[in-house]
Design a protein around this motif. Structure first.
Motif, mmCIF file in Angstrom:
data_model
loop_
_atom_site.group_PDB
_atom_site.id
_atom_site.type_symbol
_atom_site.label_atom_id
_atom_site.label_comp_id
_atom_site.label_asym_id
_atom_site.label_seq_id
_atom_site.Cartn_x
_atom_site.Cartn_y
_atom_site.Cartn_z
ATOM 1 N N ALA A 1 0.890 -1.393 0.116
ATOM 2 C CA ALA A 1 -0.042 -0.095 0.098
ATOM 3 C C ALA A 1 0.861 1.228 0.027
ATOM 4 O O ALA A 1 0.523 2.287 -0.653
ATOM 5 N N CYS A 2 1.982 1.410 0.976
ATOM 6 C CA CYS A 2 2.892 2.278 0.993
ATOM 7 C C CYS A 2 3.760 2.732 -0.312
ATOM 8 O O CYS A 2 3.750 3.830 -0.833
ATOM 9 N N SER A 3 4.064 1.478 -0.935
ATOM 10 C CA SER A 3 4.717 1.872 -2.241
ATOM 11 C C SER A 3 3.927 2.415 -3.408
ATOM 12 O O SER A 3 4.083 3.255 -4.156
ATOM 13 N N ALA A 4 2.627 1.987 -3.304
ATOM 14 C CA ALA A 4 1.655 2.478 -4.517
ATOM 15 C C ALA A 4 1.367 3.758 -4.485
ATOM 16 O O ALA A 4 1.300 4.442 -5.485
ATOM 17 N N VAL A 5 1.503 4.397 -3.331
ATOM 18 C CA VAL A 5 1.113 5.943 -3.204
ATOM 19 C C VAL A 5 2.209 6.563 -3.034
ATOM 20 O O VAL A 5 2.266 7.964 -2.887
ATOM 21 N N THR B 1 -0.385 14.144 -2.666
ATOM 22 C CA THR B 1 -0.865 13.859 -4.126
ATOM 23 C C THR B 1 -2.458 13.370 -4.152
ATOM 24 O O THR B 1 -3.130 13.383 -5.029
ATOM 25 N N GLY B 2 -2.810 13.147 -2.722
ATOM 26 C CA GLY B 2 -4.256 12.782 -2.762
ATOM 27 C C GLY B 2 -4.626 11.357 -2.713
ATOM 28 O O GLY B 2 -5.672 10.938 -2.764
ATOM 29 N N GLU B 3 -3.342 10.658 -3.273
ATOM 30 C CA GLU B 3 -3.647 9.196 -3.621
ATOM 31 C C GLU B 3 -4.113 8.248 -2.509
ATOM 32 O O GLU B 3 -3.540 8.694 -1.170
#
Length: 304
Positions: free
Chosen positions: A10-14, A58-60
């Motif tokens: 999850a952290c890597s994705a955002v 970024t709001g992601e």
């Protein structure tokens, strides 16, 4: 997938660092991968079935499920912590609403140095003194001893005040702890068509420019690019987005955060070609240039 694996994914994705703590059911603060400029702008919440990571810059927002490899005893412990955290979150949100309401009742309508800096010497807003902010909301909301007063901008969801943004003399912005800003906005003016803006200075710039053209719009301050996209889906009638000229980001395909979220809507949008937002354009090139840019957006020619 394990809890650790879900956190990493999850952290890597955002684009944020995994948090160092492992509390459950509440948002944990961390940093983004953008270096010192992203310090404290990452958020992670670990629940019994999933992990959600959020990049404030970024709001992601990404959620990753946790597999069935957690022992029942551990899963029960996590679930209990999650429920306790939810109760605390509800209490914090209710407290933020009370604080925002009390601050609004205490504030006086007047001019403010921040508005003067932004080019609106005669603009008036709700202003609250630093002593009252400390008394009602706490010392954390006042960024320095030299701060005298802040503009207070209520954040509303469905007409209900859920938080407030404080803007100090030097432009420092503070939100109330525990207050909800997801889907929240502040109405700067009311009219026929609707304009969505991220920041308060941009919103009053757009309102002033359109009023100068004898156009009476509804102008909303949405506080973030992601919120602009969320609120756009609730707008009825004609609407436009006064986007910002953000730094291009790899994760957004070379688009800035503002344009990325503007494109997620079906609304006409545009961004300034000078400065980072329409207030910058106003201060550097004048109100007539802003009016031409907004006219281009209304004509469907605003997007770069």
């Amino acid at each position: 997938m394990s809890i650790e694996g879900a956190i990493e994914k999850a952290c890597s994705a955002v684009g944020i660092n995994p948090p160092k703590r492992r509390d459950y059911g509440k948002w944990l603060q961390t940093d983004t991968l953008s270096g010192k400029n992203g310090k404290g702008d990452g958020r992670v919440i670990i629940n019994d079935t999933h992990v959600t990571a959020h990049n404030w810059q970024t709001g992601e927002n990404v959620t990753v499920g946790i597999g069935g490899d957690i022992e029942k005893r551990e899963q029960k412990k996590i679930a209990e912590q999650v429920q306790a955290a939810k109760r605390k979150q509800a209490a914090d949100a209710a407290r933020a609403t009370r604080i925002a309401t009390d601050m609004m009742a205490t504030a006086k309508t007047s001019c403010h140095p921040y508005l003067i800096i932004k080019g609106f010497r005669d603009e008036k807003a709700m202003v609250i003194g630093a002593a009252d902010v400390r008394r009602i909301g706490g010392d954390y909301l006042v960024p320095g001893d030299d701060c005298q007063a802040a503009v207070i901008i209520p954040a509303r969801v469905g007409g209900q005040v859920t938080s407030a943004q404080l803007i100090w003399e030097d432009g420092t912005k503070k939100f109330l702890y525990g207050g909800s800003t997801a889907g929240a906005m502040h109405r700067v003016s009311s009219g026929v068509d609707t304009w969505l803006c991220e920041g308060y200075a941009t919103a009053i710039t757009v309102r002033t420019a359109l009023h100068g053209m004898k156009v009476k719009p509804t102008v909303l301050c949405c506080f973030s690019a992601a919120n602009v996209a969320a609120i756009a889906g609730r707008i009825e009638g004609r609407a436009f987005i006064a986007a910002e000229n953000d730094k291009p980001l790899v994760q957004f395909g070379g688009l800035g955060t503002s344009e990325y979220y503007a494109r997620k809507t079906s609304l006409p949008y545009g961004k300034p070609d000078i400065g980072s937002d329409f207030n910058d354009l106003y201060q550097k090139a004048g109100i007539f240039v802003v009016q031409r840019a907004l006219t281009a957006i209304m004509a469907g020619k605003g997007a770069a």
